[in-house]
Enzyme design. Sequence first.
Site, PDB file in Angstrom:
ATOM      1  CG  HIS A   7      35.952  36.488  35.970  1.00  0.00           C
ATOM      2  ND1 HIS A   7      37.045  37.020  35.553  1.00  0.00           N
ATOM      3  CD2 HIS A   7      36.512  35.186  36.458  1.00  0.00           C
ATOM      4  CE1 HIS A   7      38.060  36.342  35.636  1.00  0.00           C
ATOM      5  NE2 HIS A   7      37.809  35.245  36.297  1.00  0.00           N
ATOM      6  CG  HIS A  49      43.022  36.446  40.582  1.00  0.00           C
ATOM      7  ND1 HIS A  49      44.423  36.722  39.963  1.00  0.00           N
ATOM      8  CD2 HIS A  49      42.482  35.258  39.617  1.00  0.00           C
ATOM      9  CE1 HIS A  49      44.627  35.868  39.070  1.00  0.00           C
ATOM     10  NE2 HIS A  49      43.525  35.282  38.885  1.00  0.00           N
TER      11      HIS A  49
END
Length: 248
Positions: A7, A49
């Site tokens: 991730h 992100h």
Amino acid sequence: MKTLFAHRGMSSLAPENTLAAFSLCRQLGIQWIECDVDILADGTVVVSHDDTLDRCTDQSGNLAELTKADLNDIDAGSWFHDDFIGEPIPTFEQLITLVNQHELNINVEIKSCSAGWAMTDKLIANVITALAQLDTGRGLIVSSFNHLALAEFKCRRPQTSVACLFEAASLGDDWESVMQACGADYIHPEDQHLTQAMVARFKSAGYKINVYTVNDLARANQLFNWGVDGVFTDIAHRFPSKYKLRGK
């Protein structure tokens, strides 16, 4: 084969969404990486992100106000550890080069661009352009919480497998309609409140399931025993060898 997705790269060992974090994956036996992509004012697709610099760099401000030249002055590593001082925000093209070199597979999350639909449209177009550089044979999934953007991506690049991301709070009874509208092959639900019965419903509808973000080995084991196909995790290096590439 049960799949581990690193991730944002090996984000507990290196600053998230940097080339340093992704570079660690192959040597640690992790085949799949997950990254987030957003767009700068000049159309450059970057791996990030957040749509701001505040949390993971030495500066503050919005990505939508930057250009590629501005990246040279931004440090995305010193907040994490001294070993990563000067680590840059990577462009998506740089990441694809690394993916090809390290023979990785990639899940690309298209962010819900806060700069509006025109920039979202450009993000989709420029991601598709960059993906042309991805070697054939590399695994690819494109995902998004923005299901309108995901459906548009699928229309423009139908050969790519796509995944609908759902937060627990947004995973309503209409989930299958959303999946069908997007032409999705995968459902990516949040781990929180996910039950065995829900997994069974997803599987019976014919979808593959990758769950985010699972940082507990026992929970991951439980999910895999329920029939989940993969998990996104920040601690892929801590998983036992049966989940990893042999001899790496």
